[in-house]
Design a protein around this motif. Structure first.
Motif, PDB file in Angstrom:
ATOM      1  N   LEU A 211      -4.311   0.123  -2.627  1.00  0.00           N
ATOM      2  CA  LEU A 211      -3.577  -1.070  -3.060  1.00  0.00           C
ATOM      3  C   LEU A 211      -3.657  -2.136  -1.962  1.00  0.00           C
ATOM      4  O   LEU A 211      -2.715  -2.371  -1.210  1.00  0.00           O
ATOM      5  CB  LEU A 211      -2.117  -0.743  -3.408  1.00  0.00           C
ATOM      6  CG  LEU A 211      -1.880  -0.300  -4.862  1.00  0.00           C
ATOM      7  CD1 LEU A 211      -2.554   1.037  -5.134  1.00  0.00           C
ATOM      8  CD2 LEU A 211      -0.405  -0.219  -5.178  1.00  0.00           C
ATOM      9  N   ASP A 212      -4.827  -2.746  -1.890  1.00  0.00           N
ATOM     10  CA  ASP A 212      -5.148  -3.697  -0.821  1.00  0.00           C
ATOM     11  C   ASP A 212      -4.572  -5.065  -1.159  1.00  0.00           C
ATOM     12  O   ASP A 212      -5.305  -6.007  -1.496  1.00  0.00           O
ATOM     13  CB  ASP A 212      -6.663  -3.756  -0.649  1.00  0.00           C
ATOM     14  CG  ASP A 212      -7.082  -4.456   0.626  1.00  0.00           C
ATOM     15  OD1 ASP A 212      -6.232  -4.585   1.527  1.00  0.00           O
ATOM     16  OD2 ASP A 212      -8.249  -4.867   0.715  1.00  0.00           O
ATOM     17  N   LEU A 213      -3.254  -5.191  -1.065  1.00  0.00           N
ATOM     18  CA  LEU A 213      -2.552  -6.399  -1.481  1.00  0.00           C
ATOM     19  C   LEU A 213      -2.277  -7.328  -0.299  1.00  0.00           C
ATOM     20  O   LEU A 213      -2.120  -6.880   0.834  1.00  0.00           O
ATOM     21  CB  LEU A 213      -1.215  -6.023  -2.130  1.00  0.00           C
ATOM     22  CG  LEU A 213      -1.278  -5.045  -3.300  1.00  0.00           C
ATOM     23  CD1 LEU A 213       0.125  -4.553  -3.638  1.00  0.00           C
ATOM     24  CD2 LEU A 213      -1.927  -5.683  -4.514  1.00  0.00           C
ATOM     25  N   TYR A 214      -2.187  -8.618  -0.590  1.00  0.00           N
ATOM     26  CA  TYR A 214      -1.658  -9.560   0.393  1.00  0.00           C
ATOM     27  C   TYR A 214      -0.137  -9.550   0.276  1.00  0.00           C
ATOM     28  O   TYR A 214       0.424  -9.043  -0.689  1.00  0.00           O
ATOM     29  CB  TYR A 214      -2.199 -10.966   0.143  1.00  0.00           C
ATOM     30  CG  TYR A 214      -3.669 -11.121   0.490  1.00  0.00           C
ATOM     31  CD1 TYR A 214      -4.081 -11.168   1.813  1.00  0.00           C
ATOM     32  CD2 TYR A 214      -4.635 -11.219  -0.518  1.00  0.00           C
ATOM     33  CE1 TYR A 214      -5.429 -11.309   2.135  1.00  0.00           C
ATOM     34  CE2 TYR A 214      -5.979 -11.366  -0.200  1.00  0.00           C
ATOM     35  CZ  TYR A 214      -6.371 -11.410   1.139  1.00  0.00           C
ATOM     36  OH  TYR A 214      -7.701 -11.541   1.453  1.00  0.00           O
ATOM     37  N   SER A 215       0.530 -10.138   1.254  1.00  0.00           N
ATOM     38  CA  SER A 215       1.990 -10.144   1.183  1.00  0.00           C
ATOM     39  C   SER A 215       2.539 -11.505   1.603  1.00  0.00           C
ATOM     40  O   SER A 215       2.127 -12.519   1.070  1.00  0.00           O
ATOM     41  CB  SER A 215       2.567  -9.002   2.018  1.00  0.00           C
ATOM     42  OG  SER A 215       3.963  -8.887   1.815  1.00  0.00           O
ATOM     43  N   ASN A 216       3.403 -11.553   2.600  1.00  0.00           N
ATOM     44  CA  ASN A 216       4.172 -12.765   2.875  1.00  0.00           C
ATOM     45  C   ASN A 216       3.393 -13.880   3.567  1.00  0.00           C
ATOM     46  O   ASN A 216       2.478 -13.631   4.347  1.00  0.00           O
ATOM     47  CB  ASN A 216       5.394 -12.420   3.737  1.00  0.00           C
ATOM     48  CG  ASN A 216       6.477 -11.724   2.955  1.00  0.00           C
ATOM     49  OD1 ASN A 216       6.217 -11.114   1.929  1.00  0.00           O
ATOM     50  ND2 ASN A 216       7.700 -11.807   3.437  1.00  0.00           N
ATOM     51  N   GLY A 217       3.817 -15.093   3.272  1.00  0.00           N
ATOM     52  CA  GLY A 217       3.240 -16.270   3.899  1.00  0.00           C
ATOM     53  C   GLY A 217       4.073 -17.491   3.575  1.00  0.00           C
ATOM     54  O   GLY A 217       5.195 -17.389   3.063  1.00  0.00           O
ATOM     55  N   ILE A 218       3.523 -18.661   3.858  1.00  0.00           N
ATOM     56  CA  ILE A 218       4.232 -19.917   3.631  1.00  0.00           C
ATOM     57  C   ILE A 218       3.844 -20.475   2.269  1.00  0.00           C
ATOM     58  O   ILE A 218       2.667 -20.726   1.983  1.00  0.00           O
ATOM     59  CB  ILE A 218       3.887 -20.950   4.725  1.00  0.00           C
ATOM     60  CG1 ILE A 218       4.188 -20.366   6.115  1.00  0.00           C
ATOM     61  CG2 ILE A 218       4.656 -22.246   4.492  1.00  0.00           C
ATOM     62  CD1 ILE A 218       5.620 -19.933   6.328  1.00  0.00           C
ATOM     63  N   MET A 219       4.849 -20.668   1.427  1.00  0.00           N
ATOM     64  CA  MET A 219       4.633 -21.213   0.090  1.00  0.00           C
ATOM     65  C   MET A 219       5.412 -22.507  -0.071  1.00  0.00           C
ATOM     66  O   MET A 219       6.443 -22.714   0.590  1.00  0.00           O
ATOM     67  CB  MET A 219       5.048 -20.199  -0.981  1.00  0.00           C
ATOM     68  CG  MET A 219       6.490 -19.773  -0.914  1.00  0.00           C
ATOM     69  SD  MET A 219       6.914 -18.514  -2.168  1.00  0.00           S
ATOM     70  CE  MET A 219       6.075 -17.065  -1.541  1.00  0.00           C
ATOM     71  N   VAL A 220       4.909 -23.381  -0.929  1.00  0.00           N
ATOM     72  CA  VAL A 220       5.570 -24.665  -1.173  1.00  0.00           C
ATOM     73  C   VAL A 220       5.716 -24.883  -2.673  1.00  0.00           C
ATOM     74  O   VAL A 220       4.995 -24.301  -3.483  1.00  0.00           O
ATOM     75  CB  VAL A 220       4.779 -25.840  -0.548  1.00  0.00           C
ATOM     76  CG1 VAL A 220       4.661 -25.670   0.959  1.00  0.00           C
ATOM     77  CG2 VAL A 220       3.398 -25.971  -1.180  1.00  0.00           C
TER      78      VAL A 220
END
Length: 340
Positions: A211-220
Motif C-alpha cells: 500500500l504505497d500511499l502518499y500522506s500528509n502535506g500542504i493543501m489549499v
C-alpha cells in the motif's frame, strides 16, 4: 501647512506597503501542536511568510482528515493534512476538495504495532490475532485492501473496534495482539506510557507491504487557488525554505514550536520531529525529485487503492488532487536531513 501635512501623510503611507498589502491565510494544523509541524512555526518566526506578503494565522487541528473538511467548509484557506482524504472528497465532490500543493510525507504512517513477544513479524502473522482499531480511520478502512495485497483471510483477522486513545493501553496490557495505527502517533503514545517502541515492539508499515500511499502535506482551498495563486506560491516558497532549515537543525525547529506552544513536551516532540524525517519524509523518491513533489504514476496507483478501500465509484485524476505548478525549482527543494 495643509499641503505639507498631506504630503507627510502620503509619505508615511508609502513607507509601510507591506502591512497594507498582506494577505491573511487561515491555516489549520493536522492535530494539536507537535514537533513534526516545526517547519510552519519556523516560517512564521523567521519572517518567511511576511517576506511573501502573507499573514498566516495557524490554529490547532482535529485530525489530518478533518483538515480537508475544515477547508471545504470555508473556515480555513489552507492546512496540513492527508492526501488520501483529498482523494475521497474529490471523488464525490469534484471541484470542491482542496488541492495538495506541497507533498511532505512521502511515506504513509499507516502501520501495525505489536509487542515483540507476540511474534508478529510479517502480515501472515496477523491471522488469528486480536487487532485493535478505530472504525473510520484510514488504517482500518484500508485493512481489507492490505489483506488482499498480502493474501490474508479477512475472516481470520479479529478486528476489535475501540477509541484511538485505548489502543496503546490495551496493547501494553496484552488485551490486543496488535494495534492498527498511525506510527507517528502510536510510537510516541507508547513513549508517554513509559514503553520502549524500538526495543520491545514490532512495526509493520502498510507502505512496505503493497500500500504505497502518499500522506500528509500542504493543501489549499479551491478558492485560494483560483483567486490568489500568488499567495499560494508564496506560501509554498516560505514553507519550503523552513523545511530545508529544520532538516539541517531540529533545534531551530523546536525553538519555534515552543515559541508557538510552550506546553509541549519538548524532548518527546523533538524526537517526533526527527521521526517524521526518518520514517515519513526522507526516501529514495524524495531524494530523486525533491521535497514537495510526487510521482504521478505512483499517485494514480494510490488513488486506485484508496478507491478500493473506500468504495469510491469515481477515481479522480492526479491533477485534481495535486498541483505542482507552485513548487520552487528542484534545486531549491533538495532536502538534506542531518540529525541534531
Amino acid at each position: 501647512m495643509l499641503r505639507r501635512s498631506v504630503l507627510s501623510l502620503a509619505l508615511c503611507l508609502a513607507a509601510v506597503p507591506a502591512f497594507a498589502q498582506q494577505t491573511t491565510i487561515k491555516f489549520t494544523l493536522g492535530w494539536k501542536t507537535q514537533g513534526s509541524d516545526a517547519f510552519l512555526f519556523v516560517a512564521r518566526d523567521k519572517g518567511y511568510f511576511k517576506e511573501e506578503g502573507l499573514n498566516v494565522v495557524i490554529d490547532q487541528g482535529e485530525g489530518s482528515g478533518a483538515t480537508v473538511t475544515r477547508i471545504m467548509s470555508g473556515a480555513y484557506d489552507a492546512g496540513f493534512g492527508d492526501m488520501n482524504a483529498i482523494i475521497q472528497n474529490a471523488s464525490t465532490r469534484k471541484g470542491e476538495a482542496p488541492v495538495m500543493v506541497y507533498q511532505i510525507w512521502n511515506q504513509p504512517p499507516f502501520a501495525f504495532s505489536s509487542k515483540k513477544t507476540t511474534g508478529i513479524t510479517s502480515p501472515k502473522d496477523l491471522e488469528g490475532k486480536k487487532l485493535g482499531g478505530s472504525q473510520g480511520t484510514p488504517t482500518v478502512r484500508m485493512l481489507p485492501v492490505f489483506a488482499k495485497a498480502n493474501k490474508l483471510d479477512m475472516a481470520k483477522l479479529n478486528l476489535i473496534n475501540m477509541a484511538p486513545n485505548l489502543q496503546e493501553p490495551l496493547l501494553i496490557k496484552g488485551e490486543i495482539d496488535a494495534a492498527v495505527v498511525f506510527n507517528i502517533t502510536s510510537y510516541f503514545n507508547l513513549i508517554l506510557n513509559r514503553q520502549d517502541p524500538e526495543k520491545d515492539y514490532n512495526w509493520l508499515s502498510f507502505g512496505d507491504y503493497g500500500l504505497d500511499l502518499y500522506s500528509n502535506g500542504i493543501m489549499v482551498s479551491q478558492k485560494l487557488l483560483k483567486e490568489n495563486p500568488k499567495a499560494v506560491s508564496g506560501l509554498v516558497r516560505a514553507i519550503n525554505k523552513a523545511m530545508i532549515d529544520v532538516a539541517k537543525d531540529q533545534d531551530v525547529g523546536m525553538k519555534a514550536v515552543v515559541n508557538f506552544d510552550n506546553l509541549v513536551n519538548e524532548p518527546v516532540e523533538k524526537r517526533r520531529l526527527q521521526f517524521s524525517f526518518e520514517k515519513l519524509i526522507v526516501s529514495p523518491e524524495m531524494n530523486e525529485i525533491g521535497v514537495g513533489d510526487l510521482k504521478d504514476d505512483r499517485l494514480k496507483k494510490s488513488i486506485g487503492l484508496v478507491a478500493e478501500g473506500y468504495g469510491l465509484t469515481r477515481l479522480p485524476e492526479p491533477s485534481e488532487v495535486f498541483d505542482r505548478s507552485f513548487l520552487p525549482p528542484k534545486a531549491e527543494r533538495a532536502l538534506v536531513y542531518t540529525k541534531k
